[in-house]
Design an enzyme around this catalytic site. Sequence first.
Site, short mmCIF file in Angstrom:
data_model
loop_
_atom_site.label_atom_id
_atom_site.label_comp_id
_atom_site.label_asym_id
_atom_site.label_seq_id
_atom_site.Cartn_x
_atom_site.Cartn_y
_atom_site.Cartn_z
N HIS A 58 9.23 -26.82 19.39
CA HIS A 58 9.90 -25.77 18.60
C HIS A 58 10.72 -26.40 17.48
O HIS A 58 10.60 -26.03 16.31
CB HIS A 58 10.79 -24.94 19.54
N GLU A 59 11.57 -27.36 17.85
CA GLU A 59 12.43 -27.98 16.85
C GLU A 59 11.64 -28.89 15.91
O GLU A 59 11.96 -28.99 14.72
CB GLU A 59 13.54 -28.78 17.55
N HIS A 62 10.26 -26.77 13.13
CA HIS A 62 11.27 -26.54 12.09
C HIS A 62 11.37 -27.76 11.17
O HIS A 62 11.36 -27.65 9.95
CB HIS A 62 12.64 -26.32 12.73
#
Length: 268
Positions: A58-59, A62
Amino acid sequence: MTTATSRHSDRRISPVFLGIVAVMAVTGWAVWTDFSASAGLAVFLFVTSAWIVSLCLHEYAHARTALHGGDISIGAKGYLTLNPLKYTHALLSIVLPVVFVIMGGIGLPGGAVFIERGRIRGRWKHSLISAAGPLTNALFAAVCTAPFWLDALDGVPPVFRFALAFLALLQVTAAILNFLPVPGLDGYGVIEPWLSYRIRRQVEPIAPFGMLAVFGILFIPEVNDAFFDAIHGILSGLGVTGNDVPCGLNYYRFWEDTHPVCQSIANQ
């Protein structure tokens, strides 16, 4: 001066992440083969390690999107190594998300990457950077539920099916919660570039409390029921029905007695 060697080291996959993936693989194999003497402990370790892997991805999503959007400082911060300890700190990145999973089966957004937004030009790029994380959770949920919506469960051990269903629940809740247009969450980050400067300045002071407000509201029984009804509706559309999710949570909480219904299904 940034060299090719330093850029390569900034993007080398962290041994910490590889270790977590190894735990996920070994415990997933233990769940599949019923190798462990305690199926519940194996499910706990498998789901927890897979959940942490999804937090890292997820990170990373980003960070990678920000890098391509123009923030070349991302690599030096270690965000491209997939090391969960680089995304804030252990308490926020690992401990709290796991605690919330144990408490109520909610996929709490974990760490965070700090993006130098001033380096990025274009509102669409800013929106895409914010959307990349929860979209990764949605993709992870699609992968977890693939055996269900592809009708390919023949030969899949029941306990492994339970674990996948519960892991899918975590991914769906994480995606939905992250996409809420609440300050401090990714959903607000998607729409923020399109808001006026005045509105952004007014909202900025309350952003750190947005997540706390969401979870406070979720403790209202009526809201909680409606939220999980929506989550289970999505999972049902993906083919996850019946006792799979409740049994997954039951096995995950290995310190509790296994529900007779789940035990009966597992022994079939």
